[in-house]
Design an enzyme around this catalytic site. Sequence first.
Site, PDB file in Angstrom:
ATOM      1  N   GLY A 188      28.597  49.452  36.959  1.00  0.00           N
ATOM      2  CA  GLY A 188      28.084  48.296  37.550  1.00  0.00           C
ATOM      3  C   GLY A 188      29.441  47.603  38.088  1.00  0.00           C
ATOM      4  N   THR A 190      32.702  44.909  38.749  1.00  0.00           N
ATOM      5  CA  THR A 190      33.939  44.555  38.170  1.00  0.00           C
ATOM      6  C   THR A 190      33.778  43.375  37.071  1.00  0.00           C
ATOM      7  OG1 THR A 190      34.880  45.316  39.968  1.00  0.00           O
ATOM      8  CG2 THR A 190      36.452  43.922  38.407  1.00  0.00           C
ATOM      9  N   VAL A 192      31.390  42.343  35.288  1.00  0.00           N
ATOM     10  CA  VAL A 192      30.838  42.577  34.014  1.00  0.00           C
ATOM     11  C   VAL A 192      31.568  43.700  33.362  1.00  0.00           C
ATOM     12  CG1 VAL A 192      28.520  43.502  33.091  1.00  0.00           C
ATOM     13  CG2 VAL A 192      28.400  41.863  34.983  1.00  0.00           C
ATOM     14  N   GLY A 193      32.199  44.498  34.145  1.00  0.00           N
ATOM     15  CA  GLY A 193      33.169  45.512  33.596  1.00  0.00           C
ATOM     16  C   GLY A 193      34.208  44.825  32.683  1.00  0.00           C
ATOM     17  N   GLU A 210      32.687  52.507  35.372  1.00  0.00           N
ATOM     18  CA  GLU A 210      32.358  52.997  36.719  1.00  0.00           C
ATOM     19  C   GLU A 210      32.096  51.734  37.600  1.00  0.00           C
ATOM     20  OE1 GLU A 210      31.155  53.432  40.330  1.00  0.00           O
ATOM     21  OE2 GLU A 210      29.390  54.361  39.487  1.00  0.00           O
ATOM     22  N   CYS A 244      27.546  52.870  45.202  1.00  0.00           N
ATOM     23  CA  CYS A 244      28.766  52.500  44.947  1.00  0.00           C
ATOM     24  C   CYS A 244      29.826  53.406  45.734  1.00  0.00           C
ATOM     25  CB  CYS A 244      29.106  52.693  43.364  1.00  0.00           C
ATOM     26  SG  CYS A 244      28.596  54.294  42.720  1.00  0.00           S
TER      27      CYS A 244
END
Length: 407
Positions: A188, A190, A192-193, A210, A244
């Site tokens: 997903g 950045t 939320v990462g 990722e 992506c």
Amino acid sequence: MSSTKEVAARLREAFNSGKTRTAEFRLKQLKAMLNLMKENEGALLEALKKDLRKPNFESIISEVLFTKNEIVCAINNLTEWMKPEYVEKTLVTKLDTCFIKKEPFGVALIIGPWNYPIQLVLTPFIGAVAAGNCAILKPSEVSPNSSQLLSELLPKYLDKDCFAVVCGGVKETTELLEEKFDYIFFTGGTHVGKIIMTAAAKHLTPVSLELGGKNPCYVDKSCDINNTAHRIAWARFLNMGQTCIAPDYVLCTKAVREELVPALINCLEEFYGKNPQESEDLGRIINEKHFNRLKALLSSGKVAVGGQTDEKDKYIAPTVLVDVKETDPVMQEEIFGPILPIVDVENIDEAIAFMNRHEKPLALYVYSADNKVVKDVLERTSSGGFCSNDCIMQMTLFFLAFWRSWR
């Protein structure tokens, strides 16, 4: 309905029982997953059409066949993967047996994205199953039809004690992240990462993130312009640009741009006809929020082709932008839509400097008939994956290291 805590506890108990550790169990689950894909292809295609209006051919190639091939690869190689890896011994261990034993992590959490809601949820899951883990899948609420279908199908085919699907939004994801997992795999954005990694850090849980990014594509004067235009246009506008590892922007000299733009315009008409909105080969933007975000980016530079929008249809025409500046809004974030900016540079050195000024991309592309140019870009840049004279193909190689870019 079981709470996330109850689901996690059930899977933990199943893992501790040791049932997932045998090759027989893993193969049985992988074959069941392959049957799921074969017996429900029509339902999967319909869910993808409802969520993203994905053309059937595109869905078959990028979602269904890709996932099936990954399962077959795991089935064919599982016995070899499970073997211990014997290592070189020292003088004092000459009489010993020294090896690396490959063990499952335990209970994994896999949080999937909405853009490839079947493939990018199931491919990490295949790895988790093959490695002997239990796993909870959390598909994206942004693609509700695909998520719901997975939640219905998986319990019918796979062991319910070892594998589960949790649907829902931020609330459900937050509840899951409060539990202790042995591994978290997230695909997903950045923002939320960072939340995922913060939650994982509380339990010292290892993660794979990722995160995508702005993938540059350098086009050299020596390339075959027509071939290059076809490959870039296909990769950029596949899945309506919501990929992506798609090329996010092009860097080239003004002279190359003057040849490339007409070639791209011809490609778009060849691919989607004179009115792309009527084409059955073009999907749609996932929702209104992303439509409005993308529409705002069209103000950058000058439209060379495309630019038409239809909010009711969640449609943005495949668009090429020229005269784009590094400071324009379209260059400040991952586009994730059917917009391709072209940025002029004077030479390869300026292009490489441009790439290196920005965050390391998930993928980097270069088109050139000169091997020295390709090697120069490869040696002087860093990216999660690199591909010359093509786009996206690196993703099809199962035995390459996981394509990622550390942030």
